[in-house]
Design a protein around this motif. Structure first.
Motif, PDB file in Angstrom:
ATOM      1  N   PRO A   1       0.798  -1.231   0.000  1.00 18.79           N
ATOM      2  CA  PRO A   1       0.000   0.000   0.000  1.00 18.79           C
ATOM      3  C   PRO A   1       0.832   1.284   0.000  1.00 18.79           C
TER       4      PRO A   1
ATOM      5  N   TYR B   1       2.091   1.767  -3.480  1.00 16.88           N
ATOM      6  CA  TYR B   1       0.942   1.996  -4.363  1.00 16.88           C
ATOM      7  C   TYR B   1       0.512   3.463  -4.340  1.00 16.88           C
ATOM      8  N   LYS B   2       0.721   4.128  -3.223  1.00 14.92           N
ATOM      9  CA  LYS B   2       0.375   5.551  -3.114  1.00 14.92           C
ATOM     10  C   LYS B   2       1.135   6.386  -4.149  1.00 14.92           C
TER      11      LYS B   2
ATOM     12  N   SER C   1       1.277  -4.460  -7.333  1.00 16.96           N
ATOM     13  CA  SER C   1      -0.133  -4.847  -7.372  1.00 16.96           C
ATOM     14  C   SER C   1      -0.392  -5.770  -8.542  1.00 16.96           C
TER      15      SER C   1
END
Length: 100
Positions: free
Chosen positions: A18, A21-22, A88
């Motif tokens: 995460p 991914y930001k 991802s």
């Protein structure tokens, strides 16, 4: 006179990192702004009632199918996607909205 149907990206995504991914989320804003993309759904809570989906669903609306495709093929989005791919897994379709 009929309106041109909108174009959509419908994505189902599992995010493994995460925090990394930001960086993708920040980077994709450039391409979406250039091609008129706007989020309708962005990883909200979902209840899968049939079949199987990834943990996150995203729907982005564009003015038309051509803009949706051009955004995906743009250099700005390719740069953003390069940040997403290592962190991802995604299934993404570009689809024309219903004109009825």
């Amino acid at each position: 006179m009929t309106d041109t149907p909108k174009g959509y990206w419908v994505a189902h995504v599992d995010v493994r990192d995460p925090d990394e991914y930001k960086k993708y989320v920040a980077a994709n804003a450039t391409a979406f702004a250039e091609f008129g993309g706007r989020f309708l759904i962005r990883g909200a809570e979902q209840d899968v009632v049939e079949g199987q989906l990834r943990s996150r669903t995203v729907i982005v609306e564009f003015p038309d199918l051509a803009a949706a495709k051009a955004c995906y093929e743009s250099e700005a989005y390719r740069e953003a996607k390069a940040l997403r791919d290592p962190v991802s897994d995604a299934d993404l379709t570009i689809i024309e909205g219903w004109g009825g």
